[in-house]
Motif scaffolding. Structure first.
Motif, mmCIF file in Angstrom:
data_model
loop_
_atom_site.group_PDB
_atom_site.id
_atom_site.type_symbol
_atom_site.label_atom_id
_atom_site.label_comp_id
_atom_site.label_asym_id
_atom_site.label_seq_id
_atom_site.Cartn_x
_atom_site.Cartn_y
_atom_site.Cartn_z
ATOM 1 N N TRP A 341 28.372 31.662 28.836
ATOM 2 C CA TRP A 341 29.319 32.228 29.787
ATOM 3 C C TRP A 341 28.594 32.609 31.077
ATOM 4 O O TRP A 341 29.083 32.348 32.175
ATOM 5 C CB TRP A 341 30.003 33.455 29.190
ATOM 6 N N TRP A 342 27.423 33.207 30.936
ATOM 7 C CA TRP A 342 26.662 33.621 32.114
ATOM 8 C C TRP A 342 26.180 32.418 32.925
ATOM 9 O O TRP A 342 26.188 32.440 34.158
ATOM 10 C CB TRP A 342 25.477 34.497 31.704
ATOM 11 N N ARG A 348 29.600 28.756 38.913
ATOM 12 C CA ARG A 348 30.824 28.721 39.708
ATOM 13 C C ARG A 348 30.788 29.688 40.886
ATOM 14 O O ARG A 348 31.628 29.599 41.785
ATOM 15 C CB ARG A 348 32.047 28.982 38.828
ATOM 16 N N ASN A 349 29.809 30.614 40.879
ATOM 17 C CA ASN A 349 29.658 31.533 42.006
ATOM 18 C C ASN A 349 28.448 31.190 42.877
ATOM 19 O O ASN A 349 28.059 31.986 43.746
ATOM 20 C CB ASN A 349 29.542 32.970 41.491
ATOM 21 N N GLN A 508 32.616 44.644 37.545
ATOM 22 C CA GLN A 508 33.685 43.967 38.275
ATOM 23 C C GLN A 508 33.494 42.454 38.208
ATOM 24 O O GLN A 508 32.482 41.931 38.657
ATOM 25 C CB GLN A 508 33.695 44.417 39.739
ATOM 26 N N VAL A 509 34.430 41.755 37.629
ATOM 27 C CA VAL A 509 34.437 40.296 37.641
ATOM 28 C C VAL A 509 35.770 39.830 38.217
ATOM 29 O O VAL A 509 36.745 40.579 38.268
ATOM 30 C CB VAL A 509 34.239 39.701 36.222
ATOM 31 N N GLY A 510 35.816 38.607 38.643
ATOM 32 C CA GLY A 510 37.059 38.045 39.139
ATOM 33 C C GLY A 510 37.265 38.262 40.625
ATOM 34 O O GLY A 510 36.460 38.871 41.323
ATOM 35 N N VAL A 511 38.390 37.773 41.106
ATOM 36 C CA VAL A 511 38.716 37.793 42.537
ATOM 37 C C VAL A 511 39.369 39.117 42.901
ATOM 38 O O VAL A 511 40.242 39.623 42.198
ATOM 39 C CB VAL A 511 39.671 36.631 42.879
#
Length: 513
Positions: A341-342, A348-349, A508-511
């Protein structure tokens, strides 16, 4: 890891290693008799010295594990660091359970003076907490807690000596995030974990009223509801800032008498859940403080307690050592799933898993994330890996476990406490200022120079391993006893300085929109 001290100038960690570690600054021309080696160039303390000629592109070993590849040819006696060693991308064989072994449980477990809660869990501290659903209610929450600050208003808690304090844990999240996304789920799980943490006798939950992260949603997601020890309200429903602060202060006053009735009593060490952290690491971390903490963890597990290793990006490259200790293939695969996952998260970032070590880590002698990770996992001792959890997930297993988290210490420890950790042990080589309310945090210095420079922040000096005046097992005994003492109410250095409220940092993850 086998540790063989060759002489007072360097430490050799394994016979197969290509480097030794300087115990002090070494000047060019210094002779290391035990290695039949002459130093070429200045070697800072904690840094690596090549013990053989290494060709460009050849792997380099420390701990008998690959820590990188040579950028260029390295001669015997030369400094090995970022200028000539780089990250290595190589396949690691992941075996499952091959190092699994029975845990040697003690016949008479140790005890500490803890506080039993109604749900059977045991607290190490007794706070009233003020939590926030969103950044917009942070100022109000702070004002409520500040009314009870002993250093400003000593009379506010004068009649409640058994209450450790009223603290506000605020954050910068709670709105502008996907209502169905992973980020909101993690935040809610974290806040719910704190809301029911045994170190809180009671909690106020304060919101603004119109935020995405509605308090009702936090409570519903975790099966919680308002009661005598969990009260929630919003600024908008209370009539604004002043009225909300007054309402919160009144509620805390109603809670204090009941919170003060608690009594400490002897409880088994099996009730200890210790979060393991390392921050501001240096070249000595994997030699002294981390393995010493690992020895204490082995003792804790033998007494029936639980230890939580985290910081997933900082076990990257050493995860194969943990899967070997997994009690089952399923547990080992859970860890690899989090590693994958990491890798995908970074990809993707536009980031990379090898963006670690930090600048301070490198000054202290760490070169690649592989080297850092191999030293970091030593905090977890040698017992079986019994379970793997996601961030802030409630920990119910006994023994050595892993909880997924970022490597950023406040964010990682926040997840551990949300998972149930009632004590944190934090190793540091560069010197870290940190606390983790409502759970106390013990600081372990990796070297004596740090201890002498920053003793007011450190709880124990593990530098004796470097100079030969102490062994890993001796320090493990001392750290385990310090865990019991701190859990019994003895204040850690970070608590004396007032650390803990500002270090609450949910992941904090995500948009954010």
């Amino acid at each position: 890891m086998s540790t063989t001290s060759t002489d007072h100038a360097v430490i050799r960690l394994h016979p197969n290693d290509d480097v030794v570690i300087a115990t002090r600054q070494l000047l060019s021309g210094a002779r290391i008799a035990s290695e039949d080696l002459v130093v070429s160039g200045l070697i800072p303390p904690g840094h690596k010295i090549a013990t053989r000629a290494i060709a460009a592109g050849e792997p380099v070993k420390r701990y008998n594990q690959i820590i990188g590849v040579a950028r260029e040819a390295i001669a015997r006696g030369q400094h090995v660091h970022t200028h000539n060693l780089s990250m290595a991308d190589f396949a690691r064989e992941h075996e499952f359970g091959v190092d699994r072994h029975p845990t040697p449980f003690v016949d008479a477990p140790a005890t500490f003076m803890g506080i039993r809660r109604d749900d059977g869990r045991v607290a190490t501290r007794n706070f009233v907490g003020v939590l926030t659903s969103v950044n917009c209610s942070a100022t109000v929450a702070r004002a409520i807690a500040d009314h009870f600050r002993r250093d400003v208003h000593p009379e506010a808690l004068a009649d409640y000596p058994n209450v450790d304090g009223v603290i506000a844990l605020t954050h910068g999240l709670g709105c502008g995030i996907d209502m169905q996304g992973e980020g909101l789920g993690i935040l809610r799980r974290t806040l719910a974990g704190y809301a029911v943490h045994p170190n809180f006798h009671a909690v106020l939950f304060v919101g603004l009223g119109c935020e995405t992260n509605q308090i009702a949603g936090v409570l519903e997601s975790s099966g919680l509801k308002d009661g005598e020890r969990l009260r929630s309200f919003t600024i908008q429903d209370s009539g604004g800032t002043r009225k909300t602060i007054e309402h919160g202060i009144a509620l805390v006053k109603d809670m204090l008498a009941d919170a003060n009735r608690v009594k400490r009593e002897p409880v088994p060490a099996s009730h200890l859940i210790v979060g393991l952290q390392c921050g501001g690491s240096d070249g000595y971390s994997g030699i002294s403080a981390n393995p010493a903490l690992g020895a204490a963890v082995d003792k804790l597990v033998a007494h029936g307690g639980t230890a939580i290793l985290s910081e997933t990006p900082e076990v990257y490259g050493a995860e194969h050592l943990l899967t070997r200790r997994a009690v089952s293939r399923e547990v080992g695969e859970k860890l690899l799933t989090r590693i994958k996952w990491w890798e995908e998260y970074c990809a993707r970032n536009g980031a990379a898993m090898d963006n670690n070590p930090s600048a301070g880590n490198k000054v202290g002698g760490l070169t690649t994330i592989l080297e850092k990770s191999l030293g970091a996992v030593a905090k977890g001792g040698t017992t079986n890996l019994v379970e793997v959890y996601e961030y802030a997930q409630r920990i119910d297993a006994k023994g050595f476990v892993f909880m997924d988290s970022p490597g950023y210490d406040p964010m990682s420890a926040t997840g551990q406490v949300a998972s149930g950790a009632n004590l944190i042990c934090f190793t540091t080589g560069r010197g870290s200022a940190y606390g983790c309310a409502p759970s106390p945090s013990l600081k372990l210095a990796t070297n004596t120079a740090l201890w002498e420079r920053q003793e007011e922040d450190m709880d124990i000096n593990c530098g004796g391993v470097i100079d030969g005046s102490a062994t890993i097992d001796q320090l493990g005994d001392q750290i385990f006893q310090m865990m019991l003492d701190c859990a019994s109410g003895v204040a850690s250095k970070s608590e004396l300085h007032g650390y803990g409220q500002n270090e609450f940092v949910p992941w904090q993850v995500g948009v954010v929109t």
